[in-house]
Design a protein around this motif. Sequence first.
Motif, PDB file in Angstrom:
ATOM      1  N   PRO A   1      -9.803   9.075  -5.553  1.00 27.01           N
ATOM      2  CA  PRO A   1      -8.448   9.632  -5.434  1.00 27.01           C
ATOM      3  C   PRO A   1      -8.233  10.820  -6.366  1.00 27.01           C
ATOM      4  O   PRO A   1      -8.862  10.932  -7.421  1.00 27.01           O
ATOM      5  CB  PRO A   1      -7.551   8.455  -5.836  1.00 27.01           C
ATOM      6  CG  PRO A   1      -8.370   7.240  -5.574  1.00 27.01           C
ATOM      7  CD  PRO A   1      -9.775   7.660  -5.885  1.00 27.01           C
TER       8      PRO A   1
ATOM      9  N   VAL B   1      -3.286   2.037 -11.831  1.00 28.94           N
ATOM     10  CA  VAL B   1      -2.620   2.468 -10.607  1.00 28.94           C
ATOM     11  C   VAL B   1      -2.824   1.405  -9.549  1.00 28.94           C
ATOM     12  O   VAL B   1      -3.951   0.993  -9.274  1.00 28.94           O
ATOM     13  CB  VAL B   1      -3.180   3.820 -10.117  1.00 28.94           C
ATOM     14  CG1 VAL B   1      -2.494   4.241  -8.829  1.00 28.94           C
ATOM     15  CG2 VAL B   1      -3.001   4.886 -11.189  1.00 28.94           C
ATOM     16  N   THR B   2      -1.732   0.940  -8.963  1.00 33.14           N
ATOM     17  CA  THR B   2      -1.796  -0.028  -7.873  1.00 33.14           C
ATOM     18  C   THR B   2      -1.527   0.702  -6.573  1.00 33.14           C
ATOM     19  O   THR B   2      -0.455   1.279  -6.381  1.00 33.14           O
ATOM     20  CB  THR B   2      -0.763  -1.147  -8.071  1.00 33.14           C
ATOM     21  OG1 THR B   2      -1.012  -1.785  -9.322  1.00 33.14           O
ATOM     22  CG2 THR B   2      -0.865  -2.178  -6.951  1.00 33.14           C
ATOM     23  N   PHE B   3      -2.508   0.679  -5.688  1.00 36.74           N
ATOM     24  CA  PHE B   3      -2.420   1.440  -4.448  1.00 36.74           C
ATOM     25  C   PHE B   3      -1.885   0.595  -3.308  1.00 36.74           C
ATOM     26  O   PHE B   3      -2.256  -0.554  -3.138  1.00 36.74           O
ATOM     27  CB  PHE B   3      -3.805   1.978  -4.059  1.00 36.74           C
ATOM     28  CG  PHE B   3      -4.313   3.059  -4.960  1.00 36.74           C
ATOM     29  CD1 PHE B   3      -5.019   2.747  -6.108  1.00 36.74           C
ATOM     30  CD2 PHE B   3      -4.075   4.391  -4.670  1.00 36.74           C
ATOM     31  CE1 PHE B   3      -5.481   3.741  -6.951  1.00 36.74           C
ATOM     32  CE2 PHE B   3      -4.534   5.400  -5.504  1.00 36.74           C
ATOM     33  CZ  PHE B   3      -5.234   5.075  -6.648  1.00 36.74           C
ATOM     34  N   GLY B   4      -0.990   1.203  -2.499  1.00 36.09           N
ATOM     35  CA  GLY B   4      -0.576   0.596  -1.243  1.00 36.09           C
ATOM     36  C   GLY B   4      -1.505   1.074  -0.137  1.00 36.09           C
ATOM     37  O   GLY B   4      -2.648   1.457  -0.392  1.00 36.09           O
ATOM     38  N   THR B   5      -0.994   1.077   1.074  1.00 38.64           N
ATOM     39  CA  THR B   5      -1.836   1.449   2.225  1.00 38.64           C
ATOM     40  C   THR B   5      -1.832   2.945   2.499  1.00 38.64           C
ATOM     41  O   THR B   5      -2.723   3.452   3.154  1.00 38.64           O
ATOM     42  CB  THR B   5      -1.386   0.705   3.482  1.00 38.64           C
ATOM     43  OG1 THR B   5       0.010   0.930   3.681  1.00 38.64           O
ATOM     44  CG2 THR B   5      -1.636  -0.789   3.339  1.00 38.64           C
TER      45      THR B   5
ATOM     46  N   GLN C   1      -6.636  10.732  -1.231  1.00 34.51           N
ATOM     47  CA  GLN C   1      -8.047  10.391  -1.194  1.00 34.51           C
ATOM     48  C   GLN C   1      -8.652  10.991   0.070  1.00 34.51           C
ATOM     49  O   GLN C   1      -8.346  10.572   1.186  1.00 34.51           O
ATOM     50  CB  GLN C   1      -8.254   8.878  -1.219  1.00 34.51           C
ATOM     51  CG  GLN C   1      -9.723   8.486  -1.311  1.00 34.51           C
ATOM     52  CD  GLN C   1      -9.934   6.986  -1.313  1.00 34.51           C
ATOM     53  OE1 GLN C   1      -9.121   6.214  -0.815  1.00 34.51           O
ATOM     54  NE2 GLN C   1     -11.064   6.560  -1.874  1.00 34.51           N
TER      55      GLN C   1
ATOM     56  N   TYR D   1      -0.922  10.506  -5.063  1.00 30.58           N
ATOM     57  CA  TYR D   1      -2.356  10.757  -5.116  1.00 30.58           C
ATOM     58  C   TYR D   1      -2.836  10.917  -3.685  1.00 30.58           C
ATOM     59  O   TYR D   1      -2.184  10.472  -2.736  1.00 30.58           O
ATOM     60  CB  TYR D   1      -3.106   9.573  -5.741  1.00 30.58           C
ATOM     61  CG  TYR D   1      -2.904   9.397  -7.223  1.00 30.58           C
ATOM     62  CD1 TYR D   1      -1.781   8.735  -7.720  1.00 30.58           C
ATOM     63  CD2 TYR D   1      -3.840   9.870  -8.127  1.00 30.58           C
ATOM     64  CE1 TYR D   1      -1.597   8.571  -9.085  1.00 30.58           C
ATOM     65  CE2 TYR D   1      -3.673   9.696  -9.491  1.00 30.58           C
ATOM     66  CZ  TYR D   1      -2.540   9.044  -9.958  1.00 30.58           C
ATOM     67  OH  TYR D   1      -2.362   8.882 -11.312  1.00 30.58           O
TER      68      TYR D   1
ATOM     69  N   TYR E   1      -1.198   8.599  -1.042  1.00 26.14           N
ATOM     70  CA  TYR E   1      -0.605   7.392  -1.618  1.00 26.14           C
ATOM     71  C   TYR E   1       0.606   7.744  -2.470  1.00 26.14           C
ATOM     72  O   TYR E   1       0.522   8.591  -3.361  1.00 26.14           O
ATOM     73  CB  TYR E   1      -1.621   6.659  -2.494  1.00 26.14           C
ATOM     74  CG  TYR E   1      -2.818   6.123  -1.760  1.00 26.14           C
ATOM     75  CD1 TYR E   1      -4.019   6.813  -1.751  1.00 26.14           C
ATOM     76  CD2 TYR E   1      -2.755   4.895  -1.089  1.00 26.14           C
ATOM     77  CE1 TYR E   1      -5.131   6.310  -1.085  1.00 26.14           C
ATOM     78  CE2 TYR E   1      -3.857   4.386  -0.424  1.00 26.14           C
ATOM     79  CZ  TYR E   1      -5.032   5.101  -0.428  1.00 26.14           C
ATOM     80  OH  TYR E   1      -6.132   4.588   0.228  1.00 26.14           O
TER      81      TYR E   1
END
Lengths: 113, 117
Positions: free
Chosen positions: A44, A101-105, A38, A36, A87
């Motif tokens: 996103p 959805v679990t987003f990292g950095t 953003q 994804y 991401y």
Amino acid sequence: DAKTTQPPSMDCAEGRAANLPCNHSTISGNEYVYWYRQIHSQGPQYIIHGLKNNETNEMASLIITEDRKSSTLILPHATLRDTAVYYCIVRPEHSGGYQKVTFGTGTKLQVIP
Amino acid sequence: GAVVSQHPSWVICKSGTSVKIECRSLDFQATTMFWYRQFPKQSLMLMATSNEGSKATYEQGVEKDKFLINHASLTLSTLTVTSAHPEDSSFYICSATPAAGLNTEAFFGQGTRLTVV
């Protein structure tokens, strides 16, 4: 969901290909790789996803290594509008509308004129 | 592609007041919607899962009495920030996926910028 590692930032010249790497060494057999992005102050946007095979759509290409421990998102001809945070996420495919959805950095891609 | 719309896009409110944010799936039905919060220069953090016709599920550390979620129909979820304080100022984003069939990607709203003064 498996953990992913991405470089915090990258630069790319306008018109050139942008190659964004992602490491996901703990990926499970049923987990897909999703990307994804953003753009600043927006929600996103889905780009592409894949399981094993390389994938291509109108936005990008996704190259997944044979051992599935890493992948690369390729924007073939980056434009200024591609400047965004990208991401990489790994997760199982779900049906019935459950798509948490679990987003990292992520990687902040800066396209330079 | 599927469209998820949030309203308002931005809102400024006084400390102590409540603010309601709407999330609508415009061309599909969604039994589940998700609410995220994003502080400046940080990633999106999942706050809660909104379930149509039942109670929302909150992530650890998110106060359910402060962030009220209502999912009264298959196309609308609302997030109400009650007794807002300046530390609640953030970018709030919802997501949804069509309930029917095997759909793989999540669709996100454009986000709501909340500023509490």
